[in-house]
Every structure is written in structure tokens, then in C-alpha cells.
Design a protein around this motif. Sequence first.
Motif, short mmCIF file in Angstrom:
data_model
loop_
_atom_site.label_atom_id
_atom_site.label_comp_id
_atom_site.label_asym_id
_atom_site.label_seq_id
_atom_site.Cartn_x
_atom_site.Cartn_y
_atom_site.Cartn_z
N ASP A 30 5.94 24.89 14.36
CA ASP A 30 6.16 25.49 13.05
C ASP A 30 5.19 26.66 12.87
O ASP A 30 4.04 26.61 13.33
N THR A 32 3.40 28.06 10.37
CA THR A 32 2.76 28.01 9.05
C THR A 32 1.60 28.98 8.92
O THR A 32 1.08 29.17 7.81
N THR A 66 9.72 25.39 9.26
CA THR A 66 8.56 25.87 8.52
C THR A 66 8.88 25.95 7.04
O THR A 66 8.04 25.62 6.18
N GLY A 69 8.86 22.19 5.76
CA GLY A 69 7.50 21.67 5.61
C GLY A 69 7.34 20.28 6.18
O GLY A 69 7.86 19.32 5.63
N ARG A 74 -0.18 14.99 6.14
CA ARG A 74 -0.48 15.70 4.91
C ARG A 74 -0.50 14.75 3.72
O ARG A 74 0.30 13.81 3.65
N ARG A 78 2.94 21.32 1.87
CA ARG A 78 2.45 22.57 2.43
C ARG A 78 2.81 23.74 1.51
O ARG A 78 3.82 23.70 0.82
N LEU A 81 6.12 29.41 2.09
CA LEU A 81 6.00 30.76 2.64
C LEU A 81 7.26 31.56 2.37
O LEU A 81 8.37 31.01 2.38
N ILE A 86 7.15 34.11 7.12
CA ILE A 86 7.61 33.32 8.26
C ILE A 86 7.97 34.23 9.43
O ILE A 86 7.61 33.95 10.59
N ASN A 89 4.69 35.58 10.96
CA ASN A 89 4.00 34.52 11.70
C ASN A 89 4.73 34.22 13.01
O ASN A 89 4.09 33.98 14.05
N GLU A 155 10.98 17.66 2.14
CA GLU A 155 10.07 17.11 3.15
C GLU A 155 10.61 15.82 3.74
O GLU A 155 10.44 15.54 4.93
N TYR A 158 12.72 16.31 6.70
CA TYR A 158 12.15 16.99 7.87
C TYR A 158 12.45 16.26 9.18
O TYR A 158 12.88 16.89 10.15
#
Length: 396
Positions: A30, A32, A66, A69, A74, A78, A81, A86, A89, A155, A158
Motif C-alpha cells: 500500500d 500510504t 490504499t 485502508g 492499527r 489511517r 489520502l 496516492i 506516492n 476497513e 479490506y
Amino acid sequence: MKDVSHEDIVARALSVTPGAPPAACYAGFDVTADSLHVGHLLTLHVLRKLSERNVLPVLVLGGATTAVGDPTGRTQSRPVLSEDDIAANMEAIQAQLLRLMKGCKPVVLDNAEWVTPLTLMELITGIGRQVSMSSLLASQAVKTRLDSDGMTLTEFLYPIIQGFDFMTLAERMHRMDCPAFLQVGGSDQWGNMLAGTELIRKMRPDLEGFCAAFTHPLLLTKDGRKMGKTAGGATVWLDREKTSDLDFYQFWRNLNDCDARAMADMFLDEMPAHHINEPNSTACDINALKTRLALRMTTWVRGEEAAILSRELAENRTGSAGPAFDVVRAQLVDDFPALVVDLDLAATRSEVRRLMAQNGITLDGQPATTEVRRAARGTVTLSRGKKRHQRLCIHE
């Protein structure tokens, strides 16, 4: 390997003869941030080693995941973005990956290619019906989030998206006459990986004997924390604009003895380093091991010239510091002014406190705050200004 879903498939992937169509192994990254960090290096090292066994490395950038998240590890969501962040990155990390995997001929893909076109109805009726809620709720990442700040539906989905990655890539590789397809990642990703093998078993049973997932241990310190922070708590990035060459070299060179042995066993192509724990081993043995490790890792990530220069700078920084002085952690943390006076780096405790307020007392180049002193491990250099130094060997 730590966890393996199908050992026979992994064995088949590793036994492909030269000249035959290669097996393939993928890992996801990812995006991030605009750089990877040292925690990613073991996955890349495994992929490099597999490439020596005729296994094609497939690097999947998380253009889609990404934005979702990953909740693993965690306690809070997150940061979200933007699409531009993204994309930027992804460009930076792709360049890093190609440099780190030079000579291995990796395939680099973006999972947004197949995730973005997925419709809501396809996700709900096609994939969602195949996923057990009980298995998702049993995930340690989900449990941790639900017990703390809670988690969003995005999430929660994911692992399903990561599983869809695995299935989509398996279909592609199977069409290319690949004899086997693997997924590798850190042990904290095991739950997400099993979501993929389960999705394949239910939606593409014809590929079940073609795919396997396995994990490697996480890079952890001896007290169980994820490795990748300096003594001052800063992330050790692979990008030299975020972590200097010298700081990167010093991160490896200043590992405590136990962590250095563990990292050497993982990254150095030589006999296991744990024999340097025997009663007849010397401080020279472990220090030589740390230097080899620091040189190897810095050469790989930053280049040979940067590694050699960093070693010279590090040795010049500590060259006049003399032999290491043994100190216990409690003295370093709780009675630091007295320690500095005892080492003849200051005349009085009040002078030490004045120098510390001006950042004039440092540990390995960082202001000797309580946090830095508490995090210090192994052999470090205590300095007053730029000319007076003393090496310390810290004991618990």
C-alpha cells in the motif's frame, strides 16, 4: 517461513527447473507514504531469494487498497489520502521497488486496475456471499479495532479486497501456464491472506491446487516492538531525503546485540549469527557482525558508495571516543547528569542540565532527551559538542 497454507504447492514452486515456465510470488505494498521503510525489507529480501529459485516476483501497488485502508496493526483509521497523493506516492514507491529488486525482473502492477471496475453489486452478490462474517470477526486486526476506536465498513472490507487481488492474479498467472502462484507477507497479514485462499476455494475451486500463501516473521526487537524506529522514535525510511545515508547505516550498526544477531540471520548470507552468543565470543565479534550488517543493508538500499562513506563518517564520529564504558539502563535514564560528570564530559550536574537545554549533549547525534535515552540500545556514542565523545555499552 512462519505460516504456510499449502506446503506442497510452495515446494512445487521452488522446484521448477531452469528453462521451464517460472512459478510466481506476489507481495502487496500500500502506498500510504512516498517511501517504504525498513519494515518492508524482509518481504523484498524473500522475493529476491525466490527469484534465485526461478520464481517470478510480482509487486502489487495498492492504488485501490490504499484508499480503503488496511486496519492491521492499527488502533485508529489511517488518514484519507487524495487521488493525487496516492498517485505521487505510487510513482515514488515503484521507483524504489525497481531499484531494490534490480536484476530480478519483477512485474509491477496496480490493483486499482481490477478493483476500481468492480461494481457494488458484484462485490455484494458475487464476492460477499462467499465470505464468512465469523472468519472476518475472528481476525485479530478486527478485534483490536472493535475494542478501541471502532472501524468503518470500508476497513472491514479490506481483507475481502486483498483476497480479490489474490484470486484475480491467480487467474492471470494460471492463463500464463505458471506451475504455481504464491503470496508472501509479514505474519500480521496472515488473516488477510487466508481470506484470499478461502475466496479462491469457493469461487475458483479449479485453482485451489495452484495457489498458496506463506508469511515470514515480522522484524521485531527483542521486546516485541516492530523494528524500524531510531532511538529517538523516528521512522527509518528507505528514501535518503527522509532518512540520511548515515542515519540509515547507524540504525543497523547500533542495533542491540540480540536484534543484530536476529537481523544477521535473516539478511546475511553466511552461517547463523547466534553462535556469537557463546561465552568465549568477544565484543569484537558482535561489533564486526553489526558492521557487516550495516554495510550490507546500506549497500542494498543506498548503494555501495553511500555505504562506504557512511561507515567512514560513523567511525570518524566515534574514533576518538575510546573503549566502550559499561552502563546500566537505569543510570542512563534516571541519573544521567551524574553519569555525564563521572565520564568527565562536564564538571557539574547543573552544567549538564544547561548543556542539555541547549542540545549540547547527544546520543548518536540526537539530543539526549529522556525518550532518546530510554530507547537507546547496544553500543551508543555519548557526545558533548563535536569534539568530546564517550562510547557506552548499555546493559539492562
